[in-house]
Design a protein around this motif. Sequence first.
Motif, PDB file in Angstrom:
ATOM      1  N   VAL A 186       0.836  -1.191   0.000  1.00 47.19           N
ATOM      2  CA  VAL A 186       0.000   0.000   0.000  1.00 47.19           C
ATOM      3  C   VAL A 186       0.874   1.246   0.000  1.00 47.19           C
ATOM      4  O   VAL A 186       2.041   1.213   0.400  1.00 47.19           O
ATOM      5  CB  VAL A 186      -0.949   0.001   1.209  1.00 47.19           C
ATOM      6  N   PRO A 239      -5.001   4.748   2.838  1.00 47.31           N
ATOM      7  CA  PRO A 239      -5.039   4.005   1.575  1.00 47.31           C
ATOM      8  C   PRO A 239      -6.350   3.280   1.310  1.00 47.31           C
ATOM      9  O   PRO A 239      -6.546   2.745   0.225  1.00 47.31           O
ATOM     10  CB  PRO A 239      -3.893   2.991   1.741  1.00 47.31           C
ATOM     11  N   VAL A 289      -8.178   0.459  -2.695  1.00 44.14           N
ATOM     12  CA  VAL A 289      -6.939   0.315  -1.943  1.00 44.14           C
ATOM     13  C   VAL A 289      -5.812   0.918  -2.772  1.00 44.14           C
ATOM     14  O   VAL A 289      -5.514   0.429  -3.867  1.00 44.14           O
ATOM     15  CB  VAL A 289      -6.631  -1.161  -1.624  1.00 44.14           C
ATOM     16  N   THR A 313      -2.206   1.345  -3.869  1.00 43.36           N
ATOM     17  CA  THR A 313      -0.983   0.553  -3.792  1.00 43.36           C
ATOM     18  C   THR A 313       0.105   1.208  -4.630  1.00 43.36           C
ATOM     19  O   THR A 313      -0.109   2.244  -5.266  1.00 43.36           O
ATOM     20  CB  THR A 313      -1.213  -0.888  -4.278  1.00 43.36           C
ATOM     21  N   ILE A 348      -6.561  -3.180   6.299  1.00 43.80           N
ATOM     22  CA  ILE A 348      -5.348  -3.582   5.583  1.00 43.80           C
ATOM     23  C   ILE A 348      -4.345  -4.063   6.630  1.00 43.80           C
ATOM     24  O   ILE A 348      -3.990  -3.315   7.546  1.00 43.80           O
ATOM     25  CB  ILE A 348      -4.753  -2.429   4.771  1.00 43.80           C
ATOM     26  N   TYR A 358       0.544  -7.924   2.070  1.00 42.41           N
ATOM     27  CA  TYR A 358      -0.559  -7.003   2.356  1.00 42.41           C
ATOM     28  C   TYR A 358      -1.882  -7.689   2.009  1.00 42.41           C
ATOM     29  O   TYR A 358      -2.045  -8.253   0.929  1.00 42.41           O
ATOM     30  CB  TYR A 358      -0.403  -5.721   1.547  1.00 42.41           C
TER      31      TYR A 358
END
Length: 811
Positions: free
Chosen positions: A55, A60, A71, A73, A483, A499
């Motif tokens: 991330v 995020p 999300v 990344t 996360i 992750y």
Amino acid sequence: MAAAERGGSPSLSAGEEEPPLGLGALVEEAAAAPSAGFRLTAVRREPAVRLQHGVSGLEPLAWSEDHRVSVSTARSIAVLEQLSEVHSGGQEMVIHRTAVPAPAAACLLKVGPKKEVAECKEKFASSVDPTISQTFMLDRVFNPEGKSLPPLRGFKYSSWSPLGCDANGRCLLAALTMDNRLTIHANLNRLQWVQLVDLTEIYGERLYEASYKLSKADTPRGELGDFSEFQRRHSMQTPVRMEWSGICTTQQVKHNNECWDVGSVLLAVLFENGNIAVWQFQLPFLGKESITSCNTIESGINSPSVLSWWEYEHNNRKMSGLIVGSAFGPVKILPVNLKAVKGYFTLRQPVVLWQEMDQLPVHSIKCIPLYHPYQKCSCSLVVAARGPYVFWCLLLISKAGLNVHNSHVTGLHSLPIVSMTADKQNGTVYTCSSDGKVRQLIPIFTDVALKFEHQLIKLSEVFGCVRTHGIAVSPCGAYLAVITTEGMTNGLHPVNKNYQVQFVTLKTFEEAAAQLLESSVQNLFRQVDLTDLVRWKILKDKHIPQFLQEALDKKIESCGSTYFWRFKLFLLRILYQSMQKAPSEVMWRPSHEDAKVLISDSPGMGSTEEDQEEGTSKQASKQSLCDTGKGMDIDDTADDSLPQSSDVGGREPMEEKLLEIQAQIEAVEMHLTREHMKRVLGEVYLHTWITENTSIPTRGVCDFLMSDDGYDDRTARVLIGHILKKMNKQTFPEHCSLCKEILPFTDRKQAVCSNGHIWLRCFLTYQSCQSLVYRRCLLHDSIARHPTPEDPEWIRRLLQGPCTFCDSPVF
């Protein structure tokens, strides 16, 4: 009002600012233990989604109103869409996964002509003054491509728009890359994200045309060769955060001087120098042509760090503003003048919520609308994460003006808060630190202001030893997305970081069912997180709880809303799936029989007619199995899955139960179909003055409604009588486009001509879809045709509706 008793200011008018207050006087110690009435039990919900890349950026994780989780990344924005699947019996959460890739080329901010910019960069890089050369070489805003440094890839922040902004009536995604490119994306076909506009490029062009002055009265600045001017031009277009407002209504004038309402949405972009650009977009947002205006506001805050919209409703009037937080500590609300927006008024001057420069950076800000039970009025709760503390401010309007109460909640975390999210339906706030601890804060109103009850959610008890990087709560507060990466094992950090996005429940089945029954939204698609909890419970227990059946039957009898009929259909479909036997074979796995068929069909190999027929029948049977697994209509699925038997009395109890549920499903579907047919006929009656062909099979729909002798609806009979009188014995039948034969209206799902040509019917208008391209609802319940240029406005409105069975949008 005794606001000073809570450490806040006395009543303030909209044009006054709050005096600075000391941190020591405003600290509210958190309670030692949570109240027993707010005990929360978090349960893990499978599956855990593994991310391909680490991330990036602050906050995020974000959860949209249409149940998509974004999300941020290092290579893309992973988008996880939660579905309430009704065609499968798996107990896991159903997630549809897509991604928004990061641009391949670096973003270069436009600060002048290309040739002049290149000369200035070479000059600054080779400057003998180390304060210039080193500052220039190490600043990634000036050098996004990196050269000797690693390239800046990934995303810094993402933000979801309200529901109803794109062409399909869903949410838009604003994405900010690490190299400061701000773009807006839409997911129009569910499989691919499309970039609609690059706001960084457009804003840079506007500044270039205005000679980098915000107004004509501004004095001209230095030349680009001056390093301070070079920095200023970059900082005035380097985005820090961006946030969407709620949908508002503006008025436009047609050519015939008629006023009509147009939906619009605002996107506020906070820049590094403290300026805020407010973009106004016309809905649905299609691209650059949908941009209505762009205005720049000077906030006057040094080192801004976070931005949020403040929207407050009082006596059916809405007040709007922008809450800006600084890395040095101050927080204040800026007025936003919304021209030509119905029902909005604004502050006269900024309102300071926190003024001390205490070096506690503002990490995240959430604004929650609430109702004050003691003051009997609506109020606005602003919460901000500042280091390990939560700053809160309660604002409400009284006869004396705007009242401000503020304080801090301490003792929540031993580490700084890395993420904060809020459930806007009940005002619950969730904070987390990197050590895997999540705090739930529940606001409790007092006579004057409020206090917080809180409790600790230890993710280590749910997922094991983990580190947390971000949290987000679902729109109806049923789930918390987290996360995580591996935590320390035996005092050692993990060698590799994996992750994952994991989910925990925040509500019980009983709470979710009660919220669905008492919902003011009355739309299943907008409450997918709640329906997923109900789905999970029924699939586990293989029955619908008695209290839910009785409560739903009472709702249907008392009000008869189609929402409760759709909820009943959803429950019956899940119950049907829970009683289905799992297939003995994996449907996607190839079998040896397919290989034999392919060999017999290969060139040089003889095959008899019997072999071909056998192979064709096997392929057809396997294709039907695959179609059933992919999500056909539930009644078709039931016919394929149930074993056929000629002896009714010899059927097993499970088969009889399945047939009974299937009959109930068909009855509810028929009721929903008839109710929608009445709505379509009502639109036909309202928009036809004389006998005319509206392209809707009006006579066929009328005959279909009246064909069942057991259906006795006086409203439908009166409506049909008026329509038939207006049609004056005209039938306007549909014709097959292949053979020109008449298409009779004998089935709500398809039309079959006398030559055997089969056309699927649109579930929104009941027209036959005689084209190769059509739309389908999100859960594959029904199909709908595309609008055509010949369609009048009222037919286009019908085609914009959701699925009549599951409330899902149509693609």
